[in-house]
Design a protein around this motif. Structure first.
Motif, mmCIF file in Angstrom:
data_model
loop_
_atom_site.group_PDB
_atom_site.id
_atom_site.type_symbol
_atom_site.label_atom_id
_atom_site.label_comp_id
_atom_site.label_asym_id
_atom_site.label_seq_id
_atom_site.Cartn_x
_atom_site.Cartn_y
_atom_site.Cartn_z
ATOM 1 N N ASP A 144 -44.532 76.544 -57.692
ATOM 2 C CA ASP A 144 -45.555 77.553 -57.415
ATOM 3 C C ASP A 144 -46.052 77.427 -55.975
ATOM 4 O OD1 ASP A 144 -47.332 79.613 -57.749
ATOM 5 O OD2 ASP A 144 -48.859 78.385 -58.731
ATOM 6 N N ASN A 145 -45.167 77.737 -55.019
ATOM 7 C CA ASN A 145 -45.534 77.703 -53.609
ATOM 8 C C ASN A 145 -44.695 78.721 -52.853
ATOM 9 O OD1 ASN A 145 -42.990 76.352 -52.713
ATOM 10 N ND2 ASN A 145 -43.790 74.700 -53.987
ATOM 11 N N GLY B 95 -42.183 71.171 -54.984
ATOM 12 C CA GLY B 95 -43.043 70.477 -54.045
ATOM 13 C C GLY B 95 -43.090 68.976 -54.214
ATOM 14 N N ARG C 117 -51.830 76.163 -63.820
ATOM 15 C CA ARG C 117 -52.549 75.607 -62.668
ATOM 16 C C ARG C 117 -54.059 75.672 -62.896
ATOM 17 N NH1 ARG C 117 -51.427 74.182 -57.496
ATOM 18 N NH2 ARG C 117 -53.145 74.359 -55.993
#
Length: 224
Positions: free
Chosen positions: A14-15, A21, A142
């Motif tokens: 999720d980036n 990541g 998140r």
């Protein structure tokens, strides 16, 4: 459904880069451990008890459905009980590839082909680009993680498992960017969750207790 492993991988993706990541070695190990926790939550795996081989993970019989992620993990432990470190090492070899294939088939991520020809050397060494198709799962996952860490809300079992795994591998930095004060808070709260405080914070049953006990068995193997 391998909810813990899937949510963890989607969170790591999720980036803006579309790449996980967390460095490859820690990522592979933490994803392998996540599949074991999915099995523990469904009561298909538990740590050994007195009278059984010490310090092993034991496969249990059951009737619930498996999937392309948890199935191979249960098959591995069904052959013989394994120490957590050995199970994590074996599962870390292929779990990420299985997750990518499964999430791509279910249209949750997509693969962007890497350049070829003049960029062959670069492409061979680069991480694949795997952007999320949408944030329908990563967004709530998140938010739940942030609420557990910063608002001290009792985490759901998948959130507690993810926080525990990332805390054990010093991997929360893959999801968060904080100042020193923020990190002191996060490490303290994540440590509480990793030690099982979440079991006492909300109503729990046998699956949640088994999950917490299995987290405790895996943490030393991940931290070594």
């Amino acid at each position: 459904m391998a909810q813990i492993a899937e949510d963890l991988f989607l969170l790591l993706l999720d980036n803006a880069s579309g790449r996980p990541g967390l460095d490859r070695r820690r990522r592979q190990r933490v994803l392998g451990a996540a599949t074991l926790l999915d099995l523990a939550w469904s009561c298909r795996v538990r740590p050994s008890v007195e009278g059984e081989p010490a310090g092993r993970l034991i496969a249990l019989t059951g009737t619930g459905p498996l999937d392309p992620i948890t199935g191979p993990a249960l098959e591995l432990l069904s052959q013989r009980p394994l120490k957590p470190a050995a199970a994590i090492t074996k599962l870390s070899r292929h779990t990420e590839d299985r997750l990518v294939a499964h999430l791509e088939r279910s249209a949750q991520i997509r693969r962007i082909p890497l350049p070829s020809k003049s960029f062959t050397k670069w492409a061979a060494s680069a991480e694949p680009v795997l952007p999320l198709v949408n944030r329908d799962r990563a967004g709530p996952a998140r938010s739940a993680l942030l609420s557990a860490l910063f608002d001290r809300r009792p985490p759901a079992p998948p959130t507690a498992a993810i926080i525990s795994l990332l805390h054990a591998t010093d991997g929360l930095g893959a999801l968060l960017s904080l100042n020193d004060r923020g990190w002191r808070w996060v490490h303290a709260r994540a440590g509480e969750i990793a030690l099982g405080s979440w079991v006492d914070e909300s109503p729990t049953g046998l699956p949640e207790i088994n999950l917490a006990v299995t987290v405790s068995a895996l943490r030393p193997a991940l931290g070594s």
